[in-house]
Write an enzyme that holds these catalytic residues in place. Structure first.
Site, PDB file in Angstrom:
ATOM      1  N   GLU A   1     -10.411  -1.338  -4.261  1.00 31.71           N
ATOM      2  CA  GLU A   1     -10.919  -0.774  -2.917  1.00 31.71           C
ATOM      3  C   GLU A   1      -9.621   0.150  -2.751  1.00 31.71           C
ATOM      4  O   GLU A   1      -8.670  -0.152  -2.309  1.00 31.71           O
ATOM      5  CB  GLU A   1     -11.056  -1.430  -1.878  1.00 31.71           C
ATOM      6  CG  GLU A   1     -12.229  -2.572  -2.232  1.00 31.71           C
ATOM      7  CD  GLU A   1     -12.345  -3.558  -0.744  1.00 31.71           C
ATOM      8  OE1 GLU A   1     -13.518  -4.047  -0.647  1.00 31.71           O
ATOM      9  OE2 GLU A   1     -11.336  -3.862   0.006  1.00 31.71           O
TER      10      GLU A   1
ATOM     11  N   ASN B   1      -3.812  -3.428   6.746  1.00 27.08           N
ATOM     12  CA  ASN B   1      -4.586  -3.143   7.699  1.00 27.08           C
ATOM     13  C   ASN B   1      -5.748  -4.190   8.335  1.00 27.08           C
ATOM     14  O   ASN B   1      -5.989  -4.160   9.559  1.00 27.08           O
ATOM     15  CB  ASN B   1      -5.116  -1.756   7.770  1.00 27.08           C
ATOM     16  CG  ASN B   1      -6.370  -1.627   6.606  1.00 27.08           C
ATOM     17  OD1 ASN B   1      -6.093  -2.532   5.675  1.00 27.08           O
ATOM     18  ND2 ASN B   1      -6.911  -0.523   6.593  1.00 27.08           N
TER      19      ASN B   1
ATOM     20  N   CYS C   1      -9.608   2.474   5.925  1.00 26.69           N
ATOM     21  CA  CYS C   1      -9.940   3.155   4.769  1.00 26.69           C
ATOM     22  C   CYS C   1     -11.317   3.811   4.926  1.00 26.69           C
ATOM     23  O   CYS C   1     -11.283   4.895   4.574  1.00 26.69           O
ATOM     24  CB  CYS C   1     -10.354   2.068   3.718  1.00 26.69           C
ATOM     25  SG  CYS C   1     -11.689   0.908   3.804  1.00 26.69           S
TER      26      CYS C   1
HETATM   27  P1  NAP Z   1      -0.391  -0.261  -0.387  1.00 28.33           P
HETATM   28  O1  NAP Z   1       0.956   0.290  -0.154  1.00 28.33           O
HETATM   29  O2  NAP Z   1      -0.885   0.432  -1.874  1.00 28.33           O
HETATM   30  O3  NAP Z   1      -0.135  -1.653  -0.530  1.00 28.33           O
HETATM   31  C1  NAP Z   1      -1.211  -2.551  -0.820  1.00 28.33           C
HETATM   32  C2  NAP Z   1      -0.789  -3.921  -1.478  1.00 28.33           C
HETATM   33  O4  NAP Z   1      -0.405  -3.759  -2.788  1.00 28.33           O
HETATM   34  C3  NAP Z   1       0.245  -4.543  -0.645  1.00 28.33           C
HETATM   35  O5  NAP Z   1      -0.114  -6.227  -0.839  1.00 28.33           O
HETATM   36  C4  NAP Z   1       1.321  -4.077  -1.400  1.00 28.33           C
HETATM   37  O6  NAP Z   1       2.452  -5.103  -1.434  1.00 28.33           O
HETATM   38  C5  NAP Z   1       0.875  -4.248  -2.711  1.00 28.33           C
HETATM   39  N1  NAP Z   1       1.679  -3.476  -3.685  1.00 28.33           N
HETATM   40  C6  NAP Z   1       2.671  -2.376  -3.738  1.00 28.33           C
HETATM   41  N2  NAP Z   1       3.143  -2.133  -4.892  1.00 28.33           N
HETATM   42  C7  NAP Z   1       2.558  -2.866  -5.930  1.00 28.33           C
HETATM   43  C8  NAP Z   1       2.870  -2.906  -7.083  1.00 28.33           C
HETATM   44  N3  NAP Z   1       3.631  -2.127  -7.918  1.00 28.33           N
HETATM   45  N4  NAP Z   1       1.786  -3.927  -7.967  1.00 28.33           N
HETATM   46  C9  NAP Z   1       0.972  -4.891  -7.070  1.00 28.33           C
HETATM   47  N5  NAP Z   1       0.959  -4.701  -6.004  1.00 28.33           N
HETATM   48  C10 NAP Z   1       1.624  -3.814  -5.150  1.00 28.33           C
HETATM   49  O7  NAP Z   1      -1.565  -0.035   0.791  1.00 28.33           O
HETATM   50  P2  NAP Z   1      -1.358  -0.228   2.170  1.00 28.33           P
HETATM   51  O8  NAP Z   1      -0.536   0.824   2.847  1.00 28.33           O
HETATM   52  O9  NAP Z   1      -1.255  -1.873   2.712  1.00 28.33           O
HETATM   53  O10 NAP Z   1      -2.892  -0.115   2.663  1.00 28.33           O
HETATM   54  C11 NAP Z   1      -3.224   1.414   3.056  1.00 28.33           C
HETATM   55  C12 NAP Z   1      -3.965   1.766   1.914  1.00 28.33           C
HETATM   56  O11 NAP Z   1      -5.143   1.135   1.460  1.00 28.33           O
HETATM   57  C13 NAP Z   1      -4.684   3.198   2.495  1.00 28.33           C
HETATM   58  O12 NAP Z   1      -4.608   4.161   1.338  1.00 28.33           O
HETATM   59  C14 NAP Z   1      -6.078   2.645   2.766  1.00 28.33           C
HETATM   60  O13 NAP Z   1      -7.181   3.624   2.277  1.00 28.33           O
HETATM   61  C15 NAP Z   1      -6.197   1.817   1.484  1.00 28.33           C
HETATM   62  N6  NAP Z   1      -7.447   0.878   1.629  1.00 28.33           N
HETATM   63  C16 NAP Z   1      -8.407   0.802   1.139  1.00 28.33           C
HETATM   64  C17 NAP Z   1      -9.500   0.207   1.406  1.00 28.33           C
HETATM   65  C18 NAP Z   1     -10.786   0.068   0.941  1.00 28.33           C
HETATM   66  O14 NAP Z   1     -11.817  -0.834   1.039  1.00 28.33           O
HETATM   67  N7  NAP Z   1     -11.273   1.008  -0.008  1.00 28.33           N
HETATM   68  C19 NAP Z   1      -9.232  -0.936   2.608  1.00 28.33           C
HETATM   69  C20 NAP Z   1      -8.213  -1.170   3.113  1.00 28.33           C
HETATM   70  C21 NAP Z   1      -7.069  -0.253   2.921  1.00 28.33           C
HETATM   71  P3  NAP Z   1       3.829  -4.689  -0.326  1.00 28.33           P
HETATM   72  O15 NAP Z   1       3.329  -4.659   1.074  1.00 28.33           O
HETATM   73  O16 NAP Z   1       4.774  -5.848  -0.730  1.00 28.33           O
HETATM   74  O17 NAP Z   1       4.305  -3.344  -0.908  1.00 28.33           O
HETATM   75  O1  G3H Z   2      -9.758  -0.569   5.727  1.00 29.26           O
HETATM   76  C1  G3H Z   2     -10.849  -0.666   5.264  1.00 29.26           C
HETATM   77  C2  G3H Z   2     -11.772  -1.616   5.663  1.00 29.26           C
HETATM   78  O2  G3H Z   2     -12.470  -2.307   4.931  1.00 29.26           O
HETATM   79  C3  G3H Z   2     -12.715  -0.989   6.977  1.00 29.26           C
HETATM   80  O3  G3H Z   2     -13.751  -1.761   7.298  1.00 29.26           O
HETATM   81  O4  G3H Z   2     -14.993  -0.104   8.165  1.00 29.26           O
HETATM   82  O5  G3H Z   2     -15.152  -2.199   9.324  1.00 29.26           O
HETATM   83  O6  G3H Z   2     -13.186  -0.841   9.642  1.00 29.26           O
HETATM   84  P1  G3H Z   2     -14.396  -1.212   8.748  1.00 29.26           P
END
Ligand code: NAP
Ligand code: G3H
Length: 489
Positions: A259, A163, A293
């Site tokens: 995160e 994202n 997030c």
């Molecule tokens: P995701 O599906 O968990 O993927 C995140 C990263 O992990 C991608 O690079 C993904 O690669 C990789 N990945 C997947 N399986 C893995 C494994 N077994 N081992 C190591 N890496 C692996 O998350 P997303 O859909 O990209 O992002 C959405 C989520 O992120 C939401 O839940 C959101 O809340 C969270 N998020 C949190 C924050 C925060 O700051 N707290 C910020 C942004 C997003 P692939 O794409 O190749 O699968």
């Molecule tokens: O998706 C997670 C990002 O760290 C959130 O940043 O609050 O500036 O959109 P933002």
């Protein structure tokens, strides 16, 4: 300048030990735009052997990189920030096509990242160590002094989500580099093209060979191999709680910074400025279709002002622009990243409908474009009350007291942020002190920035603390050298 990171067939390469390398086995993953399903590039699905080469390069290069001066590292980062800004239009266009973010938000992600990189260099240059006198501890004399400096950790594996493909990759790379680490960037597959461009920016700025390397391939295929690689010294991960938990189960004796997901609550008290509250809720809940997030993901409102708040939010939702950034310009509600994500959001919507949630706005879908959706009278037996949609749907849960709001807010498995809307500072602090989250926003939407503030999630929302200085500290460790002077007493 960016042409040679891909070939004439638009097949991208990885940065390994200072070279841009194609897939050795000719295995590529096609990346399609969520906006029109057009093929926008392909990325290597790296094999284990290719991953090994990147990790070995990072390990060898870090030995020299840690000896460079902080000033030299800072100069490279300042150049990276400049180059990034020069590339704003190209990168923002790629980002829009790759992750369906509107152009205005894509441009602002690029400029925010340039600011982040510059601020990181400034901060690292101004960090200092400490000297601790021994005689403050009982039984010790003043002849002992501990000089404490910070050392890098070694090879940092940076895994970023789809994202914020530029910002959440750079927020790991820049502090990691300033701390003297080498970096392996594994971008989200949908977001890899942006991630590779970012790596090119750092390379063009002068990051030496091997100090920054990239790894592409599906997390489900190479993720476990990479995260358990014995030469990785630190993992800095942003993504879902599900994947974060998997990494923390599989790894051993490797420090983690994570995160993860969230279910940020906006708590609205009776005396809140409802206009300001509604503005913040709509901006916080629906921008980039809720794929943040820190998006507001539930509203806990006191019953006496609930009707008024619902009306205001409903009116503001009507003004949101829904569409495709490719054809409709700067829209607020964009198609979700993929069909699986859209299906999941629709499941939550159907569940809320079937259990008696009152649909106030939206609820419909065209392809992966879901209308901004608002439910009132959501109850705690509905999935929407607890699950993170990562889509444009907000539940309103009506509450009778501050205590009930706190209880429901804290019953979530997540603990990223919360917002409290009230004009009473005592109530604001009373609630803030009791919320189990990393940050409480008073009279503002939940959000990450400014990026030098500490940013952390508790419970299932994360481990450790980000934020520029905090990130540098997380990716380094104290090293103590104790001077033992002759005892002169
Ligand atoms: P995701 O599906 O968990 O993927 C995140 C990263 O992990 C991608 O690079 C993904 O690669 C990789 N990945 C997947 N399986 C893995 C494994 N077994 N081992 C190591 N890496 C692996 O998350 P997303 O859909 O990209 O992002 C959405 C989520 O992120 C939401 O839940 C959101 O809340 C969270 N998020 C949190 C924050 C925060 O700051 N707290 C910020 C942004 C997003 P692939 O794409 O190749 O699968
Ligand atoms: O998706 C997670 C990002 O760290 C959130 O940043 O609050 O500036 O959109 P933002």
């Amino acid at each position: 300048m960016f042409e040679f990171i891909k070939d004439s067939k638009n097949r991208y390469k990885n940065l390994v030990d200072g070279e841009w390398v194609a897939s050795k086995e000719d295995t590529y993953i096609d990346i399609y735009s969520p906006l029109d399903e057009s093929l926008i590039g392909s990325i290597p699905a790296m094999t284990r052997e290719e991953v090994d080469l990147a990790v070995h390069a990072a390990k060898a290069a870090q030995r020299k990189w840690k000896l460079t001066t902080i000033d030299e590292r800072g100069e490279i980062l300042y150049r990276a920030a400049e180059i990034l800004l020069e590339q704003t239009e190209e990168l923002a266009t790629l980002m829009m096509r790759e992750i369906a973010k509107d152009m205005k938000s894509s441009r602002s992600e690029v400029s925010r990242t340039a600011d982040f990189i510059k601020f990181t260099a400034d901060t690292a240059k101004n960090l200092s160590g400490e000297s601790i006198p021994g005689d403050s501890f009982p039984g010790f004399k003043s002849n002992k002094i501990s000089i404490v400096r910070r050392e890098p950790l070694g090879v940092v594996l940076a895994i970023s989500p789809f994202n914020y493909p530029i910002n959440l990759a750079a927020s790991k790379i820049a502090p990691g580099l300033m701390a003297g680490n080498s970096i392996l960037l594994k971008p989200a597959t949908q977001g890899s093209l942006c991630g590779l461009y970012l790596a090119k920016v750092f390379e063009a700025a002068g990051v030496p060979a091997g100090v920054l390397n990239t790894i592409t391939g599906r997390g489900g295929e190479i993720g476990d191999y990479v995260t358990t690689h014995p030469e990785i010294n630190f993992i800095n991960f942003t993504g879902s709680t599900e994947v974060g938990a998997r990494i923390s189960k599989l790894t051993s004796m490797v420090p983690l910074l994570m995160e993860l997901g969230g279910k940020d609550a906006a708590i609205v008290l009776e005396d809140a400025d409802l206009e300001l509250t509604a503005n913040n809720i709509v901006a916080g809940g629906y921008s980039y279709s809720g794929q943040r997030c820190t998006a507001v993901k539930r509203i806990l409102v006191m019953e006496p002002v609930a009707n008024q708040l619902v009306e205001k939010i409903k009116e503001k939702i009507k003004k949101l622009k829904v569409g495709n950034p490719l054809t409709d310009g700067d829209v607020d509600i964009v198609p979700l990243i993929n069909t699986k994500a859209a299906d999941f959001v629709m499941e939550l919507i159907e569940d809320a409908k079937s259990k008696g949630g009152k649909l106030i706005a939206g609820g419909n879908r065209q392809g992966n474009l879901i209308e901004p959706t608002l439910f009132d009278h959501v109850t705690t037996d509905m999935r929407l009350a607890w699950e993170e949609p990562f889509g444009p749907v907000l539940p309103i849960i009506r509450v009778k007291s501050k205590q009930e709001a706190i209880e429901i807010a804290n019953s979530s498995v997540y603990g990223l942020q919360s917002a409290v809307f009230t004009q009473n500072i005592n109530d604001a602090f009373y609630i803030a002190d009791r919320l189990e989250v990393g940050t409480v926003q008073i009279n503002n939407k939940t959000e990450r920035g400014p990026d030098h503030f500490p940013f952390l999630g508790v419970k299932a929302s994360g481990l450790g603390t980000q934020g520029i200085r905090y990130s540098i500290e997380s990716m380094s460790r104290p090293k103590a050298t104790v001077i033992n002077l002759p005892d002169q007493t």
